[in-house]
Scaffold this motif. Sequence first.
Motif, mmCIF file in Angstrom:
data_model
loop_
_atom_site.group_PDB
_atom_site.id
_atom_site.type_symbol
_atom_site.label_atom_id
_atom_site.label_comp_id
_atom_site.label_asym_id
_atom_site.label_seq_id
_atom_site.Cartn_x
_atom_site.Cartn_y
_atom_site.Cartn_z
ATOM 1 N N GLN A 162 0.196 -0.919 0.081
ATOM 2 C CA GLN A 162 -0.140 0.308 0.598
ATOM 3 C C GLN A 162 0.763 1.822 0.137
ATOM 4 N N VAL A 163 1.919 1.501 0.627
ATOM 5 C CA VAL A 163 2.957 2.274 0.971
ATOM 6 C C VAL A 163 3.437 2.605 -1.175
ATOM 7 N N GLN A 164 4.286 1.387 -1.048
ATOM 8 C CA GLN A 164 4.603 1.403 -2.499
ATOM 9 C C GLN A 164 3.486 2.757 -3.519
ATOM 10 N N GLU A 165 1.911 1.624 -3.593
ATOM 11 C CA GLU A 165 0.650 2.504 -4.806
ATOM 12 C C GLU A 165 0.897 4.030 -3.835
ATOM 13 N N THR A 166 1.017 4.170 -2.970
ATOM 14 C CA THR A 166 0.460 5.736 -2.420
ATOM 15 C C THR A 166 2.384 6.757 -3.499
ATOM 16 N N THR A 167 3.723 5.614 -2.726
ATOM 17 C CA THR A 167 4.540 6.126 -3.492
ATOM 18 C C THR A 167 4.297 6.858 -4.566
ATOM 19 N N ARG A 168 3.975 5.441 -5.672
ATOM 20 C CA ARG A 168 3.174 5.284 -6.963
ATOM 21 C C ARG A 168 3.260 6.854 -7.541
ATOM 22 N N ASP A 169 1.964 6.507 -6.481
ATOM 23 C CA ASP A 169 0.579 8.186 -7.670
ATOM 24 C C ASP A 169 1.996 8.905 -7.128
ATOM 25 N N SER A 170 2.105 9.388 -5.724
ATOM 26 C CA SER A 170 2.668 10.497 -6.170
ATOM 27 C C SER A 170 3.970 11.024 -6.788
ATOM 28 N N LEU A 171 4.330 10.371 -7.847
ATOM 29 C CA LEU A 171 5.869 10.270 -8.296
ATOM 30 C C LEU A 171 5.445 9.959 -9.618
ATOM 31 N N ASP A 172 3.829 9.634 -9.955
ATOM 32 C CA ASP A 172 2.707 10.286 -11.118
ATOM 33 C C ASP A 172 2.497 11.527 -10.769
ATOM 34 N N GLU A 173 2.412 11.553 -10.113
ATOM 35 C CA GLU A 173 1.668 12.882 -9.690
ATOM 36 C C GLU A 173 3.173 13.918 -9.969
ATOM 37 N N ILE A 174 3.852 13.814 -9.558
ATOM 38 C CA ILE A 174 5.187 15.116 -9.630
ATOM 39 C C ILE A 174 5.233 15.296 -11.490
ATOM 40 N N ARG A 175 5.518 13.773 -11.695
ATOM 41 C CA ARG A 175 5.911 14.074 -13.268
ATOM 42 C C ARG A 175 4.863 14.783 -14.189
ATOM 43 N N ARG A 176 3.151 14.444 -12.846
ATOM 44 C CA ARG A 176 2.472 15.841 -14.336
ATOM 45 C C ARG A 176 2.701 16.833 -14.149
ATOM 46 N N ILE A 177 3.051 17.298 -13.106
ATOM 47 C CA ILE A 177 3.458 19.028 -12.545
ATOM 48 C C ILE A 177 4.741 19.084 -12.991
ATOM 49 N N ALA A 178 5.721 18.295 -13.383
ATOM 50 C CA ALA A 178 6.390 18.586 -13.783
ATOM 51 C C ALA A 178 6.549 18.737 -15.539
ATOM 52 N N ARG A 179 5.372 18.154 -15.810
ATOM 53 C CA ARG A 179 5.101 18.414 -17.788
ATOM 54 C C ARG A 179 4.261 19.467 -17.404
#
Length: 319
Positions: A162-179
């Motif tokens: 579950q922590v992995q999924e939360t971290t993966r979602d955070s990484l996707d959001e950061i990449r979206r912000i960077a784009r």
Amino acid sequence: MSLFWRIFLLNAAVLTSATALLLVGPVTVSTPVLLAEALILTGGLAAMLAANGVLLRVGLAPLERLTKAMTTTDLLRPGPRPQVTGHAGIADLIRTFNTMLDRLEAERALSTARALSAQEAERRRVAQELHDEVGQTLTAVLLELKRVADHAPSPVREEIRQVQETTRDSLDEIRRIARRLRPGVLEELGLISALKALVNDSGGRGRLTVRRHFDPELPTLGEEAELVIYRVAQESVTNTARHSGATTLDIHLGRTLGGVLLRIRDDGRGIGHAVEGAGIRGMRERALLIGADLDVGDHPEGGTEVRLRVPVHERRTGR
């Protein structure tokens, strides 16, 4: 002749005419004043004031037009300059006002260009740091969590997942912000691909349905014009998703006579008489940098419509 002398001579002419009429006319003033004499003098005074008012109205009409232009001028919405009319001081005043407007618009365009350039540079820097620093750190955290999960007992392993999924979602959001901060697709694949990525990103979130139509035969646009079109589309889509309450958004980019038209319309509540915020003002400033026209308002059938007309001067090649 200066404005002072023009007004002085107009009044002097009226007063001189009135005095001459009194001197050569048959009317005299008795003591006490007779009713007929009072009526004649009152009529003469009224005629003198009316003549003076008409002459001053005609002479000062250009100043009234200049006053209206001063109260309605908006540097973000350039319009026609006041026509240089009148004589001497009035014409010089209108001409000076037009020169001042030209200088202010030039200075504003220069300062805006510098500010937006610095803004884009800062966005690239922040996006790069998000990608290189935060993104890589979260990637390392994901790898470490995977290694720990492989050796953890079953109850703990599920919590780590579950922590992995939360971290993966955070990484996707950061990449979206960077784009959003730095549209790398725009630089690498062009405007159409960048707009498609923007539409896909916006349509995949929430309940907003995005319909698009992009003309594949667009004229050649410069890097600055493409960036302005992309940023205006990005701001419009963001405003629609956050504030309009719309369920459908149409985005169209096509060739027009002498340029390119970007049209974005939603079926939300519209903007009504709301004061334009920093987002729309920023869109207008960007449009002015490339000589484009931006219209933002309510659509007759409901919702908000944004129109950006970008002029394109195609080069002709001869043989």
